[in-house]
Design a protein around this motif. Sequence first.
Motif, mmCIF file in Angstrom:
data_model
loop_
_atom_site.group_PDB
_atom_site.id
_atom_site.type_symbol
_atom_site.label_atom_id
_atom_site.label_comp_id
_atom_site.label_asym_id
_atom_site.label_seq_id
_atom_site.Cartn_x
_atom_site.Cartn_y
_atom_site.Cartn_z
ATOM 1 N N LYS A 128 0.820 -1.109 -0.031
ATOM 2 C CA LYS A 128 -0.105 0.041 -0.108
ATOM 3 C C LYS A 128 0.915 1.447 -0.022
ATOM 4 C CE LYS A 128 -3.930 -1.942 2.293
ATOM 5 N NZ LYS A 128 -4.894 -1.939 3.546
ATOM 6 N N MET A 129 1.872 1.187 0.862
ATOM 7 C CA MET A 129 2.965 2.456 0.674
ATOM 8 C C MET A 129 3.579 2.601 -0.484
ATOM 9 S SD MET A 129 4.535 1.844 4.587
ATOM 10 C CE MET A 129 5.634 3.331 4.355
ATOM 11 N N GLU A 130 3.923 1.425 -1.065
ATOM 12 C CA GLU A 130 4.444 1.642 -2.599
ATOM 13 C C GLU A 130 3.502 2.240 -3.432
ATOM 14 O OE1 GLU A 130 7.224 1.300 -5.582
ATOM 15 O OE2 GLU A 130 7.621 1.500 -3.327
ATOM 16 N N ARG B 259 3.205 5.774 -2.783
ATOM 17 C CA ARG B 259 4.408 6.375 -3.119
ATOM 18 C C ARG B 259 4.455 6.852 -4.734
ATOM 19 N NH1 ARG B 259 9.014 5.981 -5.511
ATOM 20 N NH2 ARG B 259 8.798 3.796 -5.989
ATOM 21 N N ARG B 260 4.036 5.751 -5.338
ATOM 22 C CA ARG B 260 3.947 5.910 -6.897
ATOM 23 C C ARG B 260 2.928 6.948 -7.202
ATOM 24 N NH1 ARG B 260 4.405 0.098 -7.112
ATOM 25 N NH2 ARG B 260 2.270 0.057 -7.453
ATOM 26 N N GLU B 261 1.952 6.951 -6.635
ATOM 27 C CA GLU B 261 0.727 7.739 -6.843
ATOM 28 C C GLU B 261 1.038 9.203 -6.663
ATOM 29 O OE1 GLU B 261 -3.904 8.712 -5.664
ATOM 30 O OE2 GLU B 261 -2.911 6.849 -4.913
ATOM 31 N N VAL C 215 2.690 14.775 -7.782
ATOM 32 C CA VAL C 215 3.973 15.836 -7.596
ATOM 33 C C VAL C 215 4.493 16.434 -8.807
ATOM 34 C CG1 VAL C 215 6.002 16.787 -6.438
ATOM 35 C CG2 VAL C 215 4.539 15.494 -5.099
ATOM 36 N N SER C 216 4.798 15.212 -9.649
ATOM 37 C CA SER C 216 5.242 15.602 -11.089
ATOM 38 C C SER C 216 4.239 16.456 -11.809
ATOM 39 C CB SER C 216 5.766 14.299 -11.571
ATOM 40 O OG SER C 216 6.860 13.688 -10.930
#
Length: 357
Positions: free
Chosen positions: A125-127, A130-132, A137-138
């Motif tokens: 879930k954390m991964e 993080r990707r989302e 942000v990008s």
Amino acid sequence: MFFNSRAVAFLLALSTAFITVSFLSLLEGIPSTAYVVTGCIAFSSTFILSYFTLEFMIFRELNKIYNKVDGLKNNPIFSNEPLMKQNEVQERILQKEKVNPLKMINQEISDFASKTEQEIDKLKKMESFRREFMANVSHELKTPIFATQGYILTLLDGAMDDEKVRQKFLKKAAKSLSQLNHLVEDLLTLSKIESGQIKMDFEVFDIQDLMVDAYEQLEHKASKKDITIHLDLPDNESLEVNADYNRLMQVMLNLVTNAIKYNHEGHNVTIQLKEKEDRVKVSIIDDGMGIPEEDQGRIFERFYRVEKSRTKKQGGSGLGLAIVKHILSEHNSYMSLTSKLGEGSTFSFELEKHREE
């Protein structure tokens, strides 16, 4: 009952001695001394052989396996629980002697496997988060950067010679850079609050003063959109709370600004304060667009936008409500939302009244 090598060896030796003496009693003419000697020899030999076999070949190896599993289970890498204290360790050692070692190891392995599975799910879930987050942000950084780059390149390509075009494009570039700066500041603020670098500066003040200050700061902004802000305050002379004035002002400005942004021209926004027994309830009420029910559960997530195209047009970093959520959490409060599409929204939170000791 104690389950260790000594206890098991003793029971085996006692059983062997009893069986040996029992068979010997079937023979005639055996003196009583022979019973005692035979029983002692059978007991001693069986006890020594059983004890060393169980201790060095089975129980010690089982304890090694148990200790490794127990050490992994209590390792902070695999568990969020703190390491056991010395008295807890001693208690676990005593419990080991009372439990069947095979059953104990099976239970430990099952518990460890369950915890490991939970940790793996949490890491997944954390991964995913993080990707989302990195993608959001990008995307949010790319928009103002590309816009500014486009305006400047247009000016460099010859549009700079036209004074009207130059002024127009420079203003747009400045606006894009301002949005970029606002986004970076919100990211830093959110990161510092979550990591505990920003501490709340609690003080006792009248919550009604904060409501009035927020009203005065945003009244002019609302009037530009032909929106009227109403103050609905109780008749009390003072309603004191122990809170961080500046952070709560940040919460109020964010909520009232959103109520103005996503409202229709000619409509109303109400800043309401209600007194309860030992708490005060602050509500920001608008009669604007409202929020779809499927979006209400995620509205406080970072970068989450309702109708992204419309929100982009209104501006904002997409982090305001996430910051609001964390500030209220530091005040032992939370944000509640009631909204109906096309009829408006109500954002509310409560604070404890200040009581003199």
